[in-house]
Scaffold this active site. Sequence first.
Site, mmCIF file in Angstrom:
data_model
loop_
_atom_site.group_PDB
_atom_site.id
_atom_site.type_symbol
_atom_site.label_atom_id
_atom_site.label_comp_id
_atom_site.label_asym_id
_atom_site.label_seq_id
_atom_site.Cartn_x
_atom_site.Cartn_y
_atom_site.Cartn_z
ATOM 1 C CB VAL A 1 11.700 9.363 -16.482
ATOM 2 C CG1 VAL A 1 10.937 8.225 -15.824
ATOM 3 C CG2 VAL A 1 10.993 9.784 -17.761
ATOM 4 C CB CYS A 2 15.646 8.900 -12.988
ATOM 5 S SG CYS A 2 15.760 7.476 -14.096
#
Length: 154
Positions: A61-62
Site C-alpha cells: 500500500v505504501c
Amino acid sequence: MATVTFKNDIVCNLAGTEINVGDTAPVVTVVNCDPMLQNEQIGGEGKVQLVVAVPSLDTGVCDAETRRFNQEAANLEGVEVVTVSMDLPFASQRFCSTEGIANLSVASDYIDKAVSKAYGVLMDDNKLKGLSARAVFVIDRSGEIVYKEIVQEV
C-alpha cells in the site's frame, strides 16, 4: 486520542501532539535519502508542502501510494512533496532508484520520530508501535495546516 486499524481490527492509539486544520504546522527535521543523510525541514513558512506519512515503503500500500504521489507531484508547480517513513535512508534510496521516484523527496523519521510525534501520527501500541500511521497534511505558504487526513485503515 485517535486510533487506526489494520485489517479492520484496532491496531493502536496514536501518540504525539494532535494538530488540525488551521493550526500552525510544527517545524521538524527529518533525514533525506537524496542527498543521502541530509536534513530536510518539514513545516515552516515560505513554501507550500504536501507531507505524506507512511509506516514503511516496504509495504504494498505504501509503495503504491508513494508511486502515485510521485506521478501527481510532476504536475504540481510550487509544491514541495515529501514522503516520510520510518525506513532507514539507505532503504528509502534503494526504493526510489528501483521505482523511479524523482518528483518528490523521501525522508526518514527513524532517529527521533519527530514528524510522527509533532503531527500526532505515531502508532503507540501493539505490533506496529513506533511506526507512523498513513496520513496526508497540506501546509500553506504561511505555515498553516490547510488539509489533514489520517487514514483510518493502515
